[in-house]
Design an enzyme around this catalytic site. Structure first.
Site, short mmCIF file in Angstrom:
data_model
loop_
_atom_site.label_atom_id
_atom_site.label_comp_id
_atom_site.label_asym_id
_atom_site.label_seq_id
_atom_site.Cartn_x
_atom_site.Cartn_y
_atom_site.Cartn_z
CD GLU A 1 -2.96 5.08 6.76
OE1 GLU A 1 -3.13 5.19 5.44
OE2 GLU A 1 -2.09 4.55 7.22
CD GLU B 1 -3.47 -3.30 7.11
OE1 GLU B 1 -2.20 -3.24 6.79
OE2 GLU B 1 -4.27 -2.14 6.91
N GLY C 1 2.18 1.63 10.94
CA GLY C 1 3.13 2.69 10.76
C GLY C 1 3.79 3.11 12.01
CE LYS D 1 0.37 3.25 4.71
NZ LYS D 1 0.04 3.29 6.11
CB SER E 1 5.12 -2.47 12.11
OG SER E 1 4.66 -1.23 12.43
CG ASN F 1 -1.93 1.41 1.40
OD1 ASN F 1 -2.01 2.03 0.41
ND2 ASN F 1 -2.27 1.45 2.68
CG HIS G 1 -5.86 1.25 5.25
ND1 HIS G 1 -5.18 2.42 5.66
CD2 HIS G 1 -4.55 0.55 4.87
CE1 HIS G 1 -4.18 2.15 6.15
NE2 HIS G 1 -3.81 1.04 5.61
C1 PEP Z 1 -0.60 -0.22 5.95
O1 PEP Z 1 -0.76 0.87 5.39
O2 PEP Z 1 -1.58 -0.87 5.60
C2 PEP Z 1 0.40 -0.55 6.80
C3 PEP Z 1 0.18 -1.87 7.15
O3 PEP Z 1 1.47 0.16 7.01
P1 PEP Z 1 2.92 -0.35 7.70
O4 PEP Z 1 3.36 -1.44 7.04
O5 PEP Z 1 3.55 1.15 7.27
O6 PEP Z 1 2.44 -0.50 9.00
#
Ligand code: PEP
Length: 251
Positions: A99, A170, A176, A10, A215, A8, A97
């Protein structure tokens, strides 16, 4: 069932940067991609066509859109439709997601409408779910997973081909932050997710891929990808360079 290794990107990358990362990824991964793995990249809208072109003809590579709206066209300023994403070369869409839920305020109901609509328009969909830290501390992980899946899948036809749907677990606190969920936390949440998918779809739920996101990095992916009920990963930060994401895809 093939493991789905998803990126992703973003709101990062110009078209040129996206194209060069996609080309770099293809050249690092294509020859060594195990037959049981697939690569999926969600670039920003403006770069979907470049990434899809970079992956053209490569077996096991796909491109997706990070969001879309509930109509094919119309007076919806700022929005984009599944057919526009498909026209640009995307075959997958991302819904729910964290966000979009927690920064942009999307509710479970809208996430569910988008999931069903995207599928109805011929896209494959990766539906994201996951609890916030205060929900985990309050012992509400299963309740959050159940509700987000219940509403997120409400209008999805029960006879959907299972390979067209993926669920990404997630935990919000792991996205992040560098704070990856532990193996027990991942297995517990993925088992809950599988159980709920079985309630909804019956037997075929075994073939719906459940990805872990939060992460994931080159040095922790091998400890995650082999866990029970982990059928892939969704990666943000560590997917932004071809070297790092290639290590994850092959890791
Ligand atoms: C994501 O944006 O779905 C995500 C898991 O980000 P990160 O790997 O940076 O934690």
């Amino acid at each position: 069932m093939k493991k789905l290794m998803a990126a992703n990107w973003k709101m990062y990358k110009t078209r040129e940067d996206a194209e060069s990362t996609a080309n770099g990824l293809r050249s690092l991964v294509e020859k060594n991609l195990p037959s049981d793995r697939e690569v999926l990249v969600f670039p920003p809208f403006t770069a979907i066509d470049r990434v899809a072109a970079a992956f053209d003809g490569a077996n096991g590579f796909a491109t997706g859109g990070q969001d879309f709206y509930l109509h094919e066209e119309g007076a919806y300023t700022g929005e984009i439709s599944p057919s526009m994403l498909k026209d640009a070369g995307a075959t997958w869409g991302l819904t729910g997601h964290s966000e979009r839920r927690h920064v942009l305020g999307e509710k479970d109901e809208l996430v569910g409408e988008k999931t069903a609509y995207g599928l109805s328009q011929g896209m494959n969909i990766c539906l994201c779910i996951g609890e916030k830290i205060e929900e985990r501390k309050a012992g509400r992980v299963e309740a959050v997973i159940d509700t987000q899946l219940e509403l997120g899948l409400k209008d999805v036809p029960r006879d959907i081909a299972p390979e067209r749907l993926a669920v990404a677990y997630e935990p919000v606190w792991a996205i992040g932050t560098g704070e990856v969920a532990g193996p027990e936390e991942i297995v517990e949440a993925h088992t809950m997710t599988r159980k709920k998918l079985e309630d909804v779809f019956g037997e075929k739920a075994k073939e719906i891929r459940i990805l872990y996101g939060g992460s994931v990095k080159p040095d922790n992916v091998s400890g995650i990808i082999g866990l029970d009920n982990v059928d892939g990963v969704l990666v943000g930060g560590a997917s932004l360079t071809s070297d790092s994401f290639a290590k994850i895809v092959l890791g």
